[in-house]
Design a protein around this motif. Structure first.
Motif, PDB file in Angstrom:
ATOM      1  N   TYR A 142      -6.961  -6.418  -6.054  1.00 37.84           N
ATOM      2  CA  TYR A 142      -6.059  -5.668  -5.173  1.00 37.84           C
ATOM      3  C   TYR A 142      -6.697  -5.442  -3.807  1.00 37.84           C
ATOM      4  N   ARG A 143      -7.978  -5.133  -3.769  1.00 42.03           N
ATOM      5  CA  ARG A 143      -8.667  -4.931  -2.493  1.00 42.03           C
ATOM      6  C   ARG A 143      -8.646  -6.211  -1.657  1.00 42.03           C
ATOM      7  N   ALA A 144      -8.881  -7.354  -2.312  1.00 43.87           N
ATOM      8  CA  ALA A 144      -8.856  -8.630  -1.597  1.00 43.87           C
ATOM      9  C   ALA A 144      -7.452  -8.924  -1.063  1.00 43.87           C
ATOM     10  N   TYR A 145      -6.439  -8.600  -1.861  1.00 43.84           N
ATOM     11  CA  TYR A 145      -5.035  -8.797  -1.451  1.00 43.84           C
ATOM     12  C   TYR A 145      -4.733  -8.006  -0.187  1.00 43.84           C
ATOM     13  N   VAL A 146      -5.106  -6.740  -0.183  1.00 41.89           N
ATOM     14  CA  VAL A 146      -4.829  -5.864   0.956  1.00 41.89           C
ATOM     15  C   VAL A 146      -5.552  -6.339   2.211  1.00 41.89           C
ATOM     16  N   LEU A 147      -6.837  -6.619   2.095  1.00 44.11           N
ATOM     17  CA  LEU A 147      -7.628  -7.011   3.259  1.00 44.11           C
ATOM     18  C   LEU A 147      -7.224  -8.395   3.768  1.00 44.11           C
ATOM     19  N   VAL A 205       0.844  -1.205   0.000  1.00 47.07           N
ATOM     20  CA  VAL A 205       0.000   0.000   0.000  1.00 47.07           C
ATOM     21  C   VAL A 205       0.878   1.252   0.000  1.00 47.07           C
ATOM     22  N   ALA A 206       1.494   1.553   1.132  1.00 48.55           N
ATOM     23  CA  ALA A 206       2.295   2.780   1.226  1.00 48.55           C
ATOM     24  C   ALA A 206       3.501   2.735   0.296  1.00 48.55           C
ATOM     25  N   GLY A 207       4.192   1.589   0.249  1.00 49.18           N
ATOM     26  CA  GLY A 207       5.391   1.494  -0.575  1.00 49.18           C
ATOM     27  C   GLY A 207       5.100   1.562  -2.059  1.00 49.18           C
ATOM     28  N   SER A 221      -6.862   6.828 -13.452  1.00 45.72           N
ATOM     29  CA  SER A 221      -7.874   7.207 -14.426  1.00 45.72           C
ATOM     30  C   SER A 221      -7.507   8.532 -15.100  1.00 45.72           C
ATOM     31  N   ARG A 222      -8.280   8.899 -16.092  1.00 41.01           N
ATOM     32  CA  ARG A 222      -8.006  10.150 -16.812  1.00 41.01           C
ATOM     33  C   ARG A 222      -8.198  11.377 -15.933  1.00 41.01           C
ATOM     34  N   ASP A 223      -9.099  11.262 -14.941  1.00 45.38           N
ATOM     35  CA  ASP A 223      -9.309  12.407 -14.053  1.00 45.38           C
ATOM     36  C   ASP A 223      -8.376  12.392 -12.844  1.00 45.38           C
ATOM     37  N   GLY A 224      -7.370  11.485 -12.846  1.00 43.46           N
ATOM     38  CA  GLY A 224      -6.297  11.532 -11.865  1.00 43.46           C
ATOM     39  C   GLY A 224      -6.482  10.722 -10.609  1.00 43.46           C
ATOM     40  N   VAL A 225      -7.566   9.946 -10.497  1.00 47.83           N
ATOM     41  CA  VAL A 225      -7.777   9.157  -9.290  1.00 47.83           C
ATOM     42  C   VAL A 225      -7.294   7.730  -9.523  1.00 47.83           C
ATOM     43  N   LEU A 226      -6.987   7.043  -8.433  1.00 49.82           N
ATOM     44  CA  LEU A 226      -6.557   5.652  -8.512  1.00 49.82           C
ATOM     45  C   LEU A 226      -7.772   4.739  -8.536  1.00 49.82           C
ATOM     46  N   LEU A 227      -7.723   3.749  -9.402  1.00 46.32           N
ATOM     47  CA  LEU A 227      -8.787   2.760  -9.509  1.00 46.32           C
ATOM     48  C   LEU A 227      -8.291   1.441  -8.928  1.00 46.32           C
ATOM     49  N   PHE A 228      -8.942   0.983  -7.857  1.00 45.11           N
ATOM     50  CA  PHE A 228      -8.515  -0.230  -7.164  1.00 45.11           C
ATOM     51  C   PHE A 228      -9.416  -1.398  -7.551  1.00 45.11           C
ATOM     52  N   PRO A 229      -8.911  -2.368  -8.299  1.00 45.44           N
ATOM     53  CA  PRO A 229      -9.749  -3.507  -8.681  1.00 45.44           C
ATOM     54  C   PRO A 229     -10.019  -4.425  -7.490  1.00 45.44           C
ATOM     55  N   VAL A 230     -10.967  -5.337  -7.672  1.00 50.97           N
ATOM     56  CA  VAL A 230     -11.353  -6.247  -6.594  1.00 50.97           C
ATOM     57  C   VAL A 230     -10.175  -7.099  -6.147  1.00 50.97           C
ATOM     58  N   VAL A 264       0.665  -2.626  -9.540  1.00 51.20           N
ATOM     59  CA  VAL A 264       0.544  -2.629 -11.007  1.00 51.20           C
ATOM     60  C   VAL A 264       0.109  -4.002 -11.503  1.00 51.20           C
ATOM     61  N   VAL A 265       0.743  -5.057 -10.968  1.00 55.23           N
ATOM     62  CA  VAL A 265       0.436  -6.417 -11.391  1.00 55.23           C
ATOM     63  C   VAL A 265      -1.017  -6.780 -11.075  1.00 55.23           C
ATOM     64  N   LEU A 266      -1.523  -6.279  -9.930  1.00 51.25           N
ATOM     65  CA  LEU A 266      -2.889  -6.607  -9.526  1.00 51.25           C
ATOM     66  C   LEU A 266      -3.933  -5.670 -10.127  1.00 51.25           C
ATOM     67  N   GLY A 267      -3.508  -4.775 -11.010  1.00 53.84           N
ATOM     68  CA  GLY A 267      -4.461  -4.021 -11.809  1.00 53.84           C
ATOM     69  C   GLY A 267      -4.805  -2.616 -11.370  1.00 53.84           C
ATOM     70  N   VAL A 268      -4.100  -2.051 -10.399  1.00 57.88           N
ATOM     71  CA  VAL A 268      -4.367  -0.658 -10.015  1.00 57.88           C
ATOM     72  C   VAL A 268      -4.000   0.253 -11.187  1.00 57.88           C
ATOM     73  N   LYS A 269      -4.864   1.210 -11.478  1.00 59.80           N
ATOM     74  CA  LYS A 269      -4.626   2.121 -12.595  1.00 59.80           C
ATOM     75  C   LYS A 269      -4.951   3.550 -12.181  1.00 59.80           C
TER      76      LYS A 269
END
Length: 332
Positions: free
Chosen positions: A219-224, A181-183, A208-217, A201-206
């Protein structure tokens, strides 16, 4: 004299000296789990942890320099600003590694633990140089190696018991989470621009065009998963070490702290940015508190409290040394 002070400040920032107390904490707790007869062992082990931190940070900054040049958040790095040359950072890292080995030798003399410590230095070196560039090891596995390097001092310097092993396991899992997360996210844009691969990056975080981070499911499952697994290891420590009312209190505290951490991580997913607006990452503090509660069960409440006091004192004493006038004026 002013030039000397400037150079000392530059190397202190290169070493991220303010965070060295956190890296040294498992060294301190490991020694405390053995209940040594001499307080000198605490001093030498903690000094070894601080020096390992300096070694790792100098190598990391040397390795990441090409990407850091494109990262606005790294504009105050001594290497980016030219205050320290790449060659000097390697000399600094080598010196810190050598001195850390000397401190470990004072604690262990010639023994298997000293050999394990040399393995720790090699792992730290490999991880910090190759973490985002490993050819044969996937980023999630590299994050686990990072966690091993951070948590293994609990076993190298400590007493090998089920409680200490579980404590190291919980610390490892939460260290992997911290790196994922932080690193990963703080350097997300510069890493992507430089073509570097991280777990996010590997888990799909991107972005968006408006500058926000998009967290796929995924990556969220990995973190939790890492958050809950780390708490589970700490709960197991309490189950082994405590019985009755004391155990129940630890369970309640650990579950509550994990709840705070999970809520903070969910809030990160909701706000779709790496940092909170006030710069306070609750999950980091909550997980550190979980570690200290579990550590108190394998050492003592007094020793765990002393460890926390040392970390806080070190951080507060180091911050004035590493903060530049530019950073103060920009609030960073």
């Amino acid at each position: 004299m002013a030039r000397v002070r400037h150079r000392v400040r530059s190397f202190a920032r290169l070493a991220r000296l303010h965070a060295a107390g956190l890296t040294a904490l498992p060294f301190f707790v490991g020694v405390a789990s053995r209940a040594p007869h001499s307080f000198e062992e605490y001093i030498w082990a903690t000094a070894s942890g601080v020096l390992v931190h300096c070694y790792a940070c100098a190598l990391n900054d040397w390795s990441d320099l090409p990407a850091d040049r494109y990262n606005p958040k790294r504009r105050f790095s001594p290497l980016v600003r030219g205050e320290v040359t790449p060659q000097e950072s390697l000399y600094f890292a080598g010196t810190a590694a050598l001195l850390s080995a000397v401190c470990a030798w004072v604690v262990f003399s010639w023994s298997l633990r000293l050999l394990l410590f040399f393995g720790l230095l090699l792992l730290q070196g490999y991880g910090n140089i190759r973490q985002k560039r490993a050819r044969y090891v996937r980023p999630p596995a590299m994050d686990v190696l990072f966690g091993v390097a951070i948590a293994s001092p609990l076993l190298i310097f400590g007493r090998f018991t089920p409680g200490v092993a579980l404590l190291a396991g919980g610390f490892l899992l939460h260290a992997v989470l911290l790196n994922g997360v932080a690193g990963n996210l703080k350097d997300f844009d510069s890493d992507a621009l430089s073509g570097l691969k991280t777990t996010s990056v590997v888990l799909g975080v991107k972005r968006s065009r408006d500058g926000v981070l998009l967290f796929p499911v995924l990556y969220r499952a990995y973190v939790l998963a890492y958050e809950t697994a780390g708490t589970g290891a700490y709960l197991a420590v309490c189950a082994i070490r405590l019985h009755g009312g004391g155990g129940s209190t630890c369970f309640v505290l650990l579950v509550a702290l994990s709840g705070f951490a999970i809520n903070d991580l969910l809030a990160m997913f909701g706000r779709r940015r790496a940092e909170s607006r006030d710069g306070r990452e609750v999950f980091i503090l909550a997980n550190l508190a979980q570690f200290m509660i579990a550590a108190a069960t394998v050492t003592s409440v007094w020793m765990a409290s002393l460890g926390v006091a040392l970390v806080v004192s070190w951080t507060m004493a180091s911050l004035p040394i590493i903060t530049t006038k530019d950073q103060s004026s920009n609030g960073t």
